[in-house]
Enzyme design. Structure first.
Site, mmCIF file in Angstrom:
data_model
loop_
_atom_site.group_PDB
_atom_site.id
_atom_site.type_symbol
_atom_site.label_atom_id
_atom_site.label_comp_id
_atom_site.label_asym_id
_atom_site.label_seq_id
_atom_site.Cartn_x
_atom_site.Cartn_y
_atom_site.Cartn_z
ATOM 1 N N GLY A 293 0.743 -1.029 -0.095
ATOM 2 C CA GLY A 293 0.262 0.392 -0.135
ATOM 3 C C GLY A 293 0.485 0.922 -0.292
ATOM 4 O O GLY A 293 1.635 1.537 0.539
ATOM 5 N N PRO A 294 0.182 2.363 -0.427
ATOM 6 C CA PRO A 294 -0.716 2.307 -1.332
ATOM 7 C C PRO A 294 -0.759 2.100 -3.294
ATOM 8 O O PRO A 294 -1.554 2.084 -3.265
ATOM 9 C CB PRO A 294 -1.332 3.949 -0.759
ATOM 10 N N GLY A 295 0.454 1.087 -2.951
ATOM 11 C CA GLY A 295 0.561 1.359 -4.415
ATOM 12 C C GLY A 295 1.562 1.437 -5.031
ATOM 13 O O GLY A 295 1.697 1.056 -6.408
ATOM 14 N N GLY A 296 2.248 2.299 -5.304
ATOM 15 C CA GLY A 296 3.150 3.177 -6.847
ATOM 16 C C GLY A 296 4.443 2.058 -7.057
ATOM 17 O O GLY A 296 4.317 1.607 -8.103
ATOM 18 N N LYS A 297 4.562 1.245 -5.375
ATOM 19 C CA LYS A 297 5.744 0.702 -6.126
ATOM 20 C C LYS A 297 5.183 -0.644 -7.003
ATOM 21 O O LYS A 297 6.186 -1.165 -7.486
ATOM 22 C CB LYS A 297 7.014 0.342 -4.683
ATOM 23 N N GLU A 316 -1.151 -6.652 1.104
ATOM 24 C CA GLU A 316 -1.132 -5.027 1.676
ATOM 25 C C GLU A 316 -2.246 -5.906 2.842
ATOM 26 O O GLU A 316 -3.400 -6.277 3.191
ATOM 27 C CB GLU A 316 -1.483 -4.579 0.627
ATOM 28 N N ASP A 342 -1.069 -9.561 6.350
ATOM 29 C CA ASP A 342 -0.284 -9.806 7.476
ATOM 30 C C ASP A 342 0.806 -9.985 6.732
ATOM 31 O O ASP A 342 1.730 -11.070 7.064
ATOM 32 C CB ASP A 342 -0.305 -10.119 8.824
ATOM 33 N N ASP A 359 8.997 -2.429 1.641
ATOM 34 C CA ASP A 359 9.131 -0.771 2.266
ATOM 35 C C ASP A 359 8.530 -0.525 3.084
ATOM 36 O O ASP A 359 6.873 -0.248 3.283
ATOM 37 C CB ASP A 359 8.440 0.006 0.946
ATOM 38 N N CYS A 412 11.189 5.034 3.551
ATOM 39 C CA CYS A 412 11.011 6.226 3.650
ATOM 40 C C CYS A 412 11.468 6.818 5.385
ATOM 41 O O CYS A 412 10.661 8.078 5.576
ATOM 42 C CB CYS A 412 9.662 7.000 3.526
#
Length: 479
Positions: A293-297, A316, A342, A359, A412
């Site tokens: 989540g949220p799905g970019g990578k 996710e 999970d 991530d 991040c």
């Protein structure tokens, strides 16, 4: 500087809408939502701007000013609090939060923009009169006239501690970061004063909007042509990145609406590309994004996997975020699956994947440009809450990858407690790197990117790379 500006939540009070100046009332509403609901400005502001545009109240210049007032006030909140505290006759915690929001908006106009002094004060007083009442408007007027007595540099000479006596506190006030974050970033960055000041200043700059052209579905050249060469530039490092000029509207592009492209920081793209291009021993058929989540990578990985005939499983934990992942991957030509699961209690067999990325959830200190309020919301003790989860997710990632496959740990945040400490602890828990895990040097997998350190892991920086402060470690299973 205190770790948290001395604000307090207040109850929502009704106020009259102004008959004019919708820009400042919208900015005030956004700051109240951030304070009252712990909302994030990047989620609150877009619908407010959309509603204002649809109502005919706003043009593009209005939207730009409202955005600057909101983000500028939030970024510099700690500095403005220190200044305002010198101009009121009571502790700042005793000033009602809505009043403090009006004062902060006024202080930013006076000290952080080119709005003339008389206009900044009068507009702020009028805002206070409409939303707070005449009595509080007089208080706002008196305080802002004191604020206007000096420019920002003049105020910093008065309110910032001496650098030689307390460098972290000095930098915290001057650059509007809590002291503990200044200290943590400095430790992670290393080096002298110039480097940390460059980083803190970069955190206070508005980040570019960066698009990703999803491989096999669109190209960077297509996006540049659609936006126009005067309004778009190729990415600095990623072949799929396109940087938009200020004010660009990603949602207006067909490729974005159709899911063939998306909004994604270039650092996030580099992490996905490095994982996808890391050398493997053996087949390359099954990939896992364990924190999708949220799905970019996941969308970028799915597109890359499809070009190789590989399948991606995107997992996710939170169902609503899993739905966002499914939306991001919708239309991908290759095989993929999205599940709500999970990552610390995997729904897959050990050793099932050739490539795995986690991530992990973190403090987000690497994205303070995008979420400026997070710096005032986070606490040092938050690190203790994330630490067990981060280690569990990396352990499960190493369990999920087969011998000869590659696992990537990304976050991040540049905080050492969320980066190298996690990786080192997990490897030591397996008996050390010589037992069944070895590092892959991630630096060659980000070709052309400078200043990547000594390796084998990589830390990106806003001031050096123009990206969020993403961290990546790549590990190969050897046994």
């Amino acid at each position: 500087m205190s770790q948290q500006p001395p604000r307090r939540h207040g109850t929502r009070k009704p106020y009259r809408r102004p008959q004019k100046d919708p820009v400042r009332i919208l900015a005030f509403e956004a700051l109240r939502a951030v304070d009252e609901r712990d909302a994030y400005a990047n989620l609150v502001l877009p619908p407010l701007l959309r509603k204002a545009r649809e109502g005919g109240d706003f043009d593009s210049r209005d939207a730009a000013l409202a955005t600057e007032l909101v983000y500028g006030s939030l970024r510099r909140q700690g500095t403005y609090d220190a200044i305002i505290a010198q101009c009121v006759d009571r502790p700042l915690r005793e000033v009602d939060p809505p009043v403090l929001d009006v004062l902060t908006l006024g202080a930013h106009q006076l000290l952080g923009t080119r709005i003339p002094t008389h206009a900044a004060v009068s507009a702020s007083v009028e805002l206070a009169r409409v939303v707070l009442g005449d009595g509080r408007a007089k208080f706002v007027n008196a305080v802002l006239r004191k604020v206007a007595a000096h420019d920002l540099d003049g105020w910093l000479e008065r309110v910032a501690p001496d650098y030689d006596e307390d460098p972290e506190d000095h930098l915290g006030v001057v650059h509007a970061h809590p002291r503990w974050i200044v200290s943590a970033l400095w430790d992670a960055l290393g080096g002298g004063r110039a480097g940390i000041e460059d980083l803190l200043e970069a955190d206070n700059e508005r980040p570019e909007v960066t698009l990703v052209a999803r491989p096999g579905r669109s190209t960077a050249e297509e996006l540049v042509a659609a936006v126009g060469e005067d309004s778009a530039l190729p990415g600095r490092w990623s072949p799929y990145a396109v940087r938009l000029a200020e004010g660009g509207e990603p949602g207006a592009l067909d490729a974005v609406r159709e899911g063939r492209a998306g909004v994604q920081d270039e650092g996030s793209q580099l992490v996905a590309l490095a994982l996808a291009n890391a050398p493997l021993d053996g087949p390359d058929r099954a990939w896992l994004d364990g924190c999708a989540g949220p799905g970019g990578k996941a969308a970028l990985l799915a597109a890359l996997a499809a070009q190789r005939g590989a399948a991606l499983l995107a997992s996710e934990k939170q169902p609503h975020r899993a739905r966002l992942v499914a939306r991001a991957l919708d239309g991908n030509p290759g095989p993929y699956q999205v599940i709500a699961a999970d990552g610390t209690r995997p729904a897959w067999r050990p050793g099932s994947f050739d490539r795995v990325l986690v991530d992990v959830p973190c403090t987000g200190l690497g994205a303070l440009r995008r979420r400026p309020e997070a710096r005032w919301r986070r606490r040092p003790e938050d690190l203790d809450g994330f630490a067990p989860l981060q280690r569990d997710l990396l352990r499960q990632a190493l369990a999920a990858v087969r011998i000869g496959g590659v696992a990537g740990y990304a976050t991040c945040s540049p905080h050492l407690a969320e980066t190298r400490a996690v990786v080192d602890d997990v490897i030591k828990g397996r008996g050390g790197p010589a037992v069944d895990v070895e590092f892959i040097d991630a630096r060659p997998l980000m070709p052309g990117v400078p200043a990547l350190g000594d390796g084998p892991d990589v830390q990106l920086w806003p001031h050096l790379h123009g990206t969020d402060a993403m961290y990546l470690a790549l590990l190969r299973r050897t046994g």
